[in-house]
Design a protein around this motif. Structure first.
Motif, PDB file in Angstrom:
ATOM      1  N   LEU A 296       1.915   1.672  -3.589  1.00  0.00           N
ATOM      2  CA  LEU A 296       0.710   2.000  -4.341  1.00  0.00           C
ATOM      3  C   LEU A 296       0.345   3.473  -4.185  1.00  0.00           C
ATOM      4  O   LEU A 296       0.117   4.179  -5.166  1.00  0.00           O
ATOM      5  CB  LEU A 296      -0.449   1.121  -3.885  1.00  0.00           C
ATOM      6  CG  LEU A 296      -1.856   1.529  -4.307  1.00  0.00           C
ATOM      7  CD1 LEU A 296      -2.009   1.446  -5.808  1.00  0.00           C
ATOM      8  CD2 LEU A 296      -2.888   0.687  -3.615  1.00  0.00           C
ATOM      9  N   MET A 297       0.300   3.948  -2.956  1.00  0.00           N
ATOM     10  CA  MET A 297      -0.064   5.349  -2.717  1.00  0.00           C
ATOM     11  C   MET A 297       0.976   6.304  -3.274  1.00  0.00           C
ATOM     12  O   MET A 297       0.633   7.365  -3.811  1.00  0.00           O
ATOM     13  CB  MET A 297      -0.286   5.598  -1.222  1.00  0.00           C
ATOM     14  CG  MET A 297      -1.567   4.987  -0.719  1.00  0.00           C
ATOM     15  SD  MET A 297      -2.049   5.515   0.923  1.00  0.00           S
ATOM     16  CE  MET A 297      -0.796   4.768   1.903  1.00  0.00           C
TER      17      MET A 297
ATOM     18  N   GLY B 192      -0.898   2.787 -10.079  1.00  0.00           N
ATOM     19  CA  GLY B 192      -0.294   2.422  -8.801  1.00  0.00           C
ATOM     20  C   GLY B 192      -0.425   0.945  -8.497  1.00  0.00           C
ATOM     21  O   GLY B 192       0.528   0.312  -8.038  1.00  0.00           O
TER      22      GLY B 192
ATOM     23  N   ALA C 208       0.554   6.154  -7.200  1.00  0.00           N
ATOM     24  CA  ALA C 208      -0.731   6.749  -7.584  1.00  0.00           C
ATOM     25  C   ALA C 208      -0.729   8.248  -7.299  1.00  0.00           C
ATOM     26  O   ALA C 208      -1.232   9.037  -8.101  1.00  0.00           O
ATOM     27  CB  ALA C 208      -1.871   6.063  -6.846  1.00  0.00           C
ATOM     28  N   GLY C 209      -0.141   8.650  -6.188  1.00  0.00           N
ATOM     29  CA  GLY C 209      -0.064  10.069  -5.855  1.00  0.00           C
ATOM     30  C   GLY C 209       0.737  10.861  -6.864  1.00  0.00           C
ATOM     31  O   GLY C 209       0.353  11.975  -7.261  1.00  0.00           O
TER      32      GLY C 209
ATOM     33  N   ILE D  84      -4.862   5.330  -9.791  1.00  0.00           N
ATOM     34  CA  ILE D  84      -4.989   4.144  -8.935  1.00  0.00           C
ATOM     35  C   ILE D  84      -4.628   2.880  -9.714  1.00  0.00           C
ATOM     36  O   ILE D  84      -3.926   2.001  -9.194  1.00  0.00           O
ATOM     37  CB  ILE D  84      -6.406   4.053  -8.344  1.00  0.00           C
ATOM     38  CG1 ILE D  84      -6.617   5.204  -7.347  1.00  0.00           C
ATOM     39  CG2 ILE D  84      -6.638   2.707  -7.671  1.00  0.00           C
ATOM     40  CD1 ILE D  84      -8.020   5.330  -6.829  1.00  0.00           C
TER      41      ILE D  84
ATOM     42  N   PRO E 215       0.808  -1.229   0.000  1.00  0.00           N
ATOM     43  CA  PRO E 215       0.000   0.000   0.000  1.00  0.00           C
ATOM     44  C   PRO E 215       0.841   1.279   0.000  1.00  0.00           C
ATOM     45  O   PRO E 215       0.419   2.295  -0.563  1.00  0.00           O
ATOM     46  CB  PRO E 215      -0.846  -0.096   1.265  1.00  0.00           C
ATOM     47  CG  PRO E 215      -0.336  -1.227   2.040  1.00  0.00           C
ATOM     48  CD  PRO E 215       0.539  -2.053   1.165  1.00  0.00           C
ATOM     49  N   VAL E 216       2.019   1.227   0.588  1.00  0.00           N
ATOM     50  CA  VAL E 216       2.886   2.404   0.586  1.00  0.00           C
ATOM     51  C   VAL E 216       3.346   2.719  -0.837  1.00  0.00           C
ATOM     52  O   VAL E 216       3.266   3.873  -1.289  1.00  0.00           O
ATOM     53  CB  VAL E 216       4.094   2.198   1.526  1.00  0.00           C
ATOM     54  CG1 VAL E 216       5.101   3.317   1.386  1.00  0.00           C
ATOM     55  CG2 VAL E 216       3.633   2.074   2.969  1.00  0.00           C
TER      56      VAL E 216
ATOM     57  N   TYR F 167      -1.390  11.222  -9.953  1.00  0.00           N
ATOM     58  CA  TYR F 167      -2.500  12.148  -9.711  1.00  0.00           C
ATOM     59  C   TYR F 167      -2.011  13.594  -9.715  1.00  0.00           C
ATOM     60  O   TYR F 167      -2.645  14.475 -10.305  1.00  0.00           O
ATOM     61  CB  TYR F 167      -3.186  11.803  -8.388  1.00  0.00           C
ATOM     62  CG  TYR F 167      -4.390  12.657  -8.103  1.00  0.00           C
ATOM     63  CD1 TYR F 167      -5.558  12.488  -8.835  1.00  0.00           C
ATOM     64  CD2 TYR F 167      -4.357  13.624  -7.113  1.00  0.00           C
ATOM     65  CE1 TYR F 167      -6.668  13.266  -8.588  1.00  0.00           C
ATOM     66  CE2 TYR F 167      -5.462  14.416  -6.860  1.00  0.00           C
ATOM     67  CZ  TYR F 167      -6.616  14.229  -7.598  1.00  0.00           C
ATOM     68  OH  TYR F 167      -7.720  15.006  -7.350  1.00  0.00           O
TER      69      TYR F 167
END
Length: 75
Positions: free
Chosen positions: A18-19, A39, A22-23, A36, A15-16, A26
């Motif tokens: 991924l964020m 990511g 994705a961040g 998303i 998740p780290v 974005y």
């Protein structure tokens, strides 16, 4: 193989990563859906490559000071 230890580490890392990925997408102006998806795909690829290499090093008894999976060789 320390499967339990690696599984916990990857469950935290996924998740780290991924964020983070994705961040970045974005903030570059992409749609949230695309960010998303990007990511998810690249986090999975990155974690898989790292896990396979780590398993290979463990199997071949190649010490990694960062991973700390094998005891140091005493000379």
């Amino acid at each position: 193989m320390p499967i339990r230890k690696w599984t916990i580490q990857y469950l935290i890392a996924f998740p780290v990563v991924l964020m983070l990925l994705a961040g970045v997408q974005y903030f570059k102006g992409r749609d949230l859906d695309y960010a998303i998806e990007f990511g998810l795909i690249w986090a999975a690829i990155s974690i898989t490559v790292f896990a396979l290499r780590r398993a290979y090093n463990f199997k071949k008894n190649i010490a990694c000071s960062l991973c700390n999976d094998l005891p140091e060789n005493k000379r």
